[in-house]
Write a protein that holds these residues in place. Structure first.
Motif, PDB file in Angstrom:
ATOM      1  N   LEU A 195       0.827  -1.200   0.000  1.00  0.00           N
ATOM      2  CA  LEU A 195       0.000   0.000   0.000  1.00  0.00           C
ATOM      3  C   LEU A 195       0.867   1.258   0.000  1.00  0.00           C
ATOM      4  O   LEU A 195       0.681   2.168  -0.799  1.00  0.00           O
ATOM      5  N   SER A 196       1.850   1.263   0.872  1.00  0.00           N
ATOM      6  CA  SER A 196       2.684   2.438   1.045  1.00  0.00           C
ATOM      7  C   SER A 196       3.458   2.751  -0.235  1.00  0.00           C
ATOM      8  O   SER A 196       3.485   3.877  -0.715  1.00  0.00           O
ATOM      9  N   GLU A 197       4.082   1.691  -0.788  1.00  0.00           N
ATOM     10  CA  GLU A 197       4.843   1.851  -2.028  1.00  0.00           C
ATOM     11  C   GLU A 197       3.947   2.360  -3.144  1.00  0.00           C
ATOM     12  O   GLU A 197       4.258   3.310  -3.857  1.00  0.00           O
ATOM     13  N   GLY A 198       2.789   1.693  -3.269  1.00  0.00           N
ATOM     14  CA  GLY A 198       1.861   1.998  -4.362  1.00  0.00           C
ATOM     15  C   GLY A 198       1.365   3.431  -4.293  1.00  0.00           C
ATOM     16  O   GLY A 198       1.340   4.145  -5.298  1.00  0.00           O
ATOM     17  N   LEU A 199       1.007   3.857  -3.086  1.00  0.00           N
ATOM     18  CA  LEU A 199       0.473   5.209  -2.946  1.00  0.00           C
ATOM     19  C   LEU A 199       1.532   6.238  -3.316  1.00  0.00           C
ATOM     20  O   LEU A 199       1.232   7.264  -3.916  1.00  0.00           O
ATOM     21  N   ARG A 200       2.770   5.898  -2.965  1.00  0.00           N
ATOM     22  CA  ARG A 200       3.833   6.855  -3.258  1.00  0.00           C
ATOM     23  C   ARG A 200       4.012   6.988  -4.774  1.00  0.00           C
ATOM     24  O   ARG A 200       4.293   8.059  -5.281  1.00  0.00           O
ATOM     25  N   SER A 201       3.815   5.876  -5.480  1.00  0.00           N
ATOM     26  CA  SER A 201       3.967   5.973  -6.935  1.00  0.00           C
ATOM     27  C   SER A 201       2.670   6.417  -7.604  1.00  0.00           C
ATOM     28  O   SER A 201       2.527   6.357  -8.806  1.00  0.00           O
ATOM     29  N   GLY A 202       1.696   6.805  -6.830  1.00  0.00           N
ATOM     30  CA  GLY A 202       0.530   7.468  -7.385  1.00  0.00           C
ATOM     31  C   GLY A 202      -0.634   6.588  -7.750  1.00  0.00           C
ATOM     32  O   GLY A 202      -1.555   7.013  -8.431  1.00  0.00           O
ATOM     33  N   GLU A 203      -0.612   5.339  -7.268  1.00  0.00           N
ATOM     34  CA  GLU A 203      -1.747   4.484  -7.604  1.00  0.00           C
ATOM     35  C   GLU A 203      -2.881   4.690  -6.615  1.00  0.00           C
ATOM     36  O   GLU A 203      -2.678   5.232  -5.529  1.00  0.00           O
TER      37      GLU A 203
END
Lengths: 444, 291, 333
Positions: free
Chosen positions: C168-176
């Motif tokens: 979740l954290s990674e994904g949100l950072r990349s804008g998903e």
């Protein structure tokens, strides 16, 4: 729905071994030792001297001040000596020793078993009779009853609460009294209501004494304004402030008398003594004592003359077991360990409990793990662990702000502590020291 | 670049200036006058802050010394006469010498003399026990032996003798501050003048029971038999409540009372050893050595 | 009869003891232990055994030989610390790191503060955070969970993946969007049962809840701390999710993933490092809940329970000082 106090409390094993043992009257002993200070307040002034002949029920020491109580001879015979004799705590205090000769009562005492329902005395007569009979709180506090019946003018009593909770484990003296002398109790309550001019009385009884609840409930239907409240079995349900909270829902403010919220609490034993004093002219010369213990061969409830030695009582109950470690006057939670069995039963002795060596040894102290169990069980909302820490560091002044004087010394904190820390010992120390500091300040 | 440096210099100096003004104003506004002599007196004090003088600390004692007119009421037990003379010099006043004192434990109830009659199980704290009951022996007056006095001593001048279970005062370390006297719930410890050549005689017992009761509870108790009273030619002994007391100011250290005491309750300290009969009490021998 | 024993009242004592309470918590941890062994197999067993043994060993050696105090290992508190530390580690951590963690937990975080009852910070969490900061790579490689049979023999050579919170954290950072990311992680039932990547003991929410019920029944802990933590997390993440479901995950996901369950039930309720009064406990719980969500949503780490608890541990003396239990007969001024 059972009534109870809201905060804290514990549920120790009840161990009411003697609950269905009928009260037995103990034979009159050969000698009685009657201390002149069996109550809270000033010691009574001795009015007999050596070799005087006394009759049963005769006054031997006069109340000495407002908060004081008269002491009566519980036997007939000759005064053997008036001397300083070690009390239950080992300190020497003035006492009257009487050698028993026969059992000759004063003439004006009605010794029949008849129940006298009619209350002929008026308010002042009742108070006078109670005071003359030397009635004190028989729950263990031994506060003179007539003082409690004369509240400060500014406060008006509204309800009389009769304490039949008997929340201490082992003890059954009050339980037996409620079963065996129900009618007398209700008359006694009526007398007290008259003395206090209140028109409501509630008898609070813990739910583990359902037979007493049922009996008093049925009987109280014949009496106006007296009701029975079944209370949850929880220690310390019989604490004065806890009982008031449970029955009326009102909290006695910190540092105030219960009558501030309109409640006066009397123990059932006291009520019976009041009945005898007013209706039968009989002073407080005997009481019911539970003699109990897991290893005692014949535990029971005994009607005992004040001043009978503990040894005699234990012998009647089957003798001191081999493995005795402690003899306790009172219950296991608030009772006092005796240093010898050679002391007399006093007005405040509600029970004699014998613990084995194994039961009496304390476990060694371990570090506090801050589990907060003491905070959880404290019925007064204090923080025992903190009070102990302050007391250990002799920071007594600070404990005053932490409510040290609210402590009712019920012992729940010491009971529950998983690290076996002597919380109450240190709280008591601090209480004593703070009282001294306060006194010193007042003198200044 | 220069602009930054100038701006920094200006801001920092103006902040500094403003702070200086505020500080100066505050120091003037909230100035408290303090007698400089208090500092001078404090320098002469031992700085133990023991409270032996009755005041919370040495500073308070210095303040009180400066304020009072009569230095005779003030005494620093730790520093003694020497310190008080210095204090008097600083203040330009006079002070009278006081007798040097030492704490004395007035109980001799070692377990072999005083049998235990019950077993105490709980917190080892003299005050808690004394508030609760008379103690684990039949003597309600004697030492409980949990060493609260030792804990109270700020000068390491006391220790519990493991053989007797009683506290012992080390004379050379004791400053007679009175902390142990204050804390003892049984009032066993007394401050007494050290006496000539540190020699002194005192009754090592506080039992106020009748002779028989006292003797039964403890074989070295003072029974109030008044043999010492009869022996004393100097009127130094008085007996109250079956307990003998030797007035240190009247006692001439003749040691006659010591030899007549049937229970060995009277102690002599720091006397040259006299020829002891072999059957005489070994404890007494020990105490003489202990000093 | 020998001499009578005399002491002050009360004369009767409860059957409570430190040992009993500590072993009660250990029993409450058994379901979690089972789940962790089921999903992480030999790795879990190795780490748990190492951690418990070394924690007990350090406690014994340091108390006995260095401080010359009576040994306190028999009360079970060291074993409990060891077990809780193990539950906070990934199952493929090298053994020497586990030993270092146990050393830090017992010696630095507990004994140096004065032993049991005196430590300010939760020892197990202090050990874990020490390892996390010092060896971040090893501490954040999470083996994929799989039923016992598959990796009975595997230990360090297992396949690794990210935790749900990491994804979740990674994904949100990349804008998903959060909704899309959540569909990539195991579904909620799997998360509830524990079939997700993460520390050994934090994965099985169901097992932890069983432990909670056991501890509440045995009156080992009161409900205040776990309920206030979980409640705060649910409410706070709920508000965020309601405001913008695209950027924030829903409350249920937050409750079921990561160490929040283990933290709320077993770590934050540690007696020594939690407040004494009921109101204090609630404040402490709310604080942990808020900090956890703040770190999870806006912080650099995907997971923040350990940090939140340690930060609130530091506030406990202050809470104890100012939040007192309600006294009988004292009304609010």
């Amino acid at each position: 729905m059972l009534k109870t106090f809201p905060k804290g409390g514990i549920h120790p094993p009840e161990n009411k071994i003697t609950a269905d043992k009928e009260t037995v009257t103990l034979p009159i002993p050969k000698q009685v030792i009657i201390p002149v200070s069996q109550h809270i307040g000033a010691p009574a002034k001795v009015i007999v001297k050596k070799n005087d002949k006394v009759k049963t029920g005769q006054m031997i020491a006069q109340s000495n001040g407002f908060v004081s109580a008269c002491i009566h001879s519980s036997v007939s015979g000759t005064v053997f000596k008036v001397d300083n004799i070690p009390d239950a705590g080992g300190y020497k205090r003035l006492a009257v020793v009487i050698n028993v000769e026969g059992d000759e009562w004063l003439d004006n005492i009605d010794r029949s078993e008849d129940i006298i329902k009619e209350i002929n005395s008026d308010k002042n007569e009742i108070l006078k009779k109670i005071q003359d009979a030397g009635v004190v709180g028989l729950g263990g506090a031994t506060f003179p009853t007539h003082v409690k019946l004369l509240p400060p003018k500014s406060m008006k009593p509204e309800v009389l609460i009769i304490n039949g909770a008997e929340c201490e484990p082992y003890l059954t003296a009050d339980h037996r009294l409620m079963l065996e002398k129900s009618e007398e109790l209700l008359i006694g309550i009526k007398i007290l209501m008259k003395a206090l001019s209140v028109n409501k009385a509630v008898i609070g009884i813990e739910n583990n004494k359902s037979d007493a609840i049922n009996k008093l409930e049925t009987l109280s239907e014949n009496y106006d304004n007296i009701s029975v409240a079944a209370l949850k079995t929880k220690y310390p349900q019989g604490g004065e402030k806890q009982l008031i909270k449970a029955v009326t829902g009102k909290e006695v403010p910190s540092g105030e008398l219960p009558v501030k919220v309109g409640a006066v609490v009397q123990n059932v034993g006291t009520v019976f003594a009041v009945y005898e004093a007013v209706q039968k002219n009989k002073p407080l010369i005997d009481r019911i004592v539970t003699v109990t213990g897991k290893y005692l061969s014949n535990p029971g409830n005994f009607k005992v003359r004040i001043g009978t030695s503990v040894k005699e009582l234990i012998n009647t109950a089957g003798g001191l077991p081999e493995n005795t470690g402690k003899i306790i006057s009172g219950g296991p939670m608030m009772g006092r360990a005796l240093i010898t069995d050679n002391t007399g039963i006093t007005k405040g002795t509600s029970g004699i409990l014998i613990l084995s060596e194994q039961e009496s040894k304390r476990r060694s102290l371990k570090p506090c793990i801050r589990c907060a169990k003491c905070v959880e069980v404290c019925p007064m909302g204090l923080e025992p662990f903190f009070l102990m820490a302050l007391s250990r560091k002799t920071l007594f002044e600070k404990t005053e702000n932490e409510g040290i004087f609210d402590c009712i010394e019920c012992g729940s904190c010491s009971y529950i502590c998983p690290s076996d820390r002597p919380l109450l010992d240190f709280i008591r120390l601090s209480k004593k020291e703070v009282a001294l500091i306060r006194k010193a300040k007042r003198i200044k | 670049m220069n602009d930054v440096i100038t701006a920094t210099i200006i801001t920092v100096s103006s902040v500094g200036l403003a702070a200086a003004v505020i500080l100066y104003w505050a120091s003037q506004k909230f100035k408290v006058f303090e007698d400089p002599r208090i500092d001078d007196v404090e320098k002469e004090l031992p700085a133990a802050n023991c409270g032996g003088c009755g005041l919370p600390g040495c500073r308070n004692f210095a303040e009180a010394c400066v304020k009072t007119d009569n230095l005779d009421d003030m005494f620093c037990p730790v520093g003694g006469n020497e310190t008080m003379a210095k204090v008097a010099k600083v203040l330009g006043r006079e002070v009278h010498e006081k007798d040097k004192q030492v704490a004395v434990v007035k109980c001799n109830g070692a377990p072999q003399f005083r049998k235990k009659i019950n077993e105490y199980d709980g917190v080892k704290n003299c005050t808690i026990v004394a508030n609760f009951y008379s103690g684990d022996t039949a003597c309600q007056y004697g030492c409980l032996g949990f060493g609260e006095c030792v804990d109270a001593c700020n000068f390491d001048a006391m220790f519990m003798d493991p053989h007797t279970g009683l506290p012992v005062v080390l004379e050379n370390k004791c400053t007679a501050c009175g902390a142990c006297v204050e804390v003892c719930p049984k009032d066993i410890i007394e401050l007494r003048p050290t006496g000539k050549k540190s020699r002194r005689i005192f009754v090592s017992c506080v039992n106020q029971d009748r002779g028989g009761t006292a003797k039964k509870a403890c074989s070295v108790a003072c029974t109030g038999c008044s043999l010492c009273l009869k022996e004393c030619k100097y009127d130094a002994i008085k007996i109250e409540n079956f307990l003998s007391y030797i007035d240190p100011h009247k006692c001439v250290l003749c040691r006659k009372c010591v030899s007549v005491c049937p229970t060995d309750a009277i102690w002599e300290v720091n006397f040259p050893a006299r020829k002891l009969k072999p059957e005489e009490n070994s404890v007494k021998l020990k105490t003489i050595k202990r000093g | 009869m020998s001499k009578l024993i005399v002491s002050l009242s009360p004369h009767q004592f409860g059957s409570n003891s430190v040992k009993k309470l500590m072993f009660g918590v250990l029993i409450a941890l058994l379901p979690t232990l089972f789940v962790s062994v089921w999903y992480f197999g030999l790795g879990a067993i190795t780490i748990i055994v190492t951690s418990v043994l070394s924690a007990v060993f350090f406690e014994y050696v340091f108390n006995r030989f260095l401080l010359k105090k009576p040994s306190t290992i028999s009360d079970g508190s060291a074993a409990l610390t060891g077990l809780l530390l193990a539950f906070n580690l990934p199952s493929n951590l090298p053994v020497w790191l586990v030993i270092i963690g146990a050393f830090f937990a017992i010696v630095v975080a507990k004994i140096s503060f004065g032993g049991i009852g005196n430590n300010i910070f939760n020892p197990a969490l202090a050990g874990r955070v020490f390892l996390l900061i010092s060896w971040p790579v090893q501490m954040t490689s999470w083996p994929e969970p799989s039923p016992l049979s598959k990796h009975l023999l595997g230990y360090t050579d297992v396949t690794t993946g990210a935790t749900p919170l990491g994804i979740l954290s990674e994904g949100l950072r990349s804008g998903e969007s959060a909704t899309k990311l959540i569909s990539q992680v195991p579904d909620y039932l799997q998360l509830f049962m524990g079939n997700a990547g993460g520390s050994i003991g934090e994965v099985g929410a169901a097992a932890i809840l069983i432990g909670l019920v056991y501890m509440l029944m045995k009156k080992i802990i009161s409900w205040h701390i776990p309920v206030s933590i979980l409640g705060t997390v649910a409410v706070f993440t709920g508000i965020l999710w309601f405001a913008n479901p695209d950027k924030f995950a829903d409350p249920l996901f937050h409750l079921l993933s990561g160490g929040i369950m283990l933290g709320a039930v077993f770590m934050a309720t540690d007696y020594v490092t939690s407040p004494m009064s009921k109101r204090g406990m609630l404040i402490y719980g709310v604080g942990i809940g808020l900090l956890t969500v703040v770190i999870r949503v806006w912080g650099a780490f995907p997971e923040g329970v350990s940090f939140a608890i340690l930060i609130m541990n530091a506030f406990v003396p202050l809470i104890n000082m100012y939040i007192k239990p309600k006294r009988f007969g004292k009304n609010k001024r």
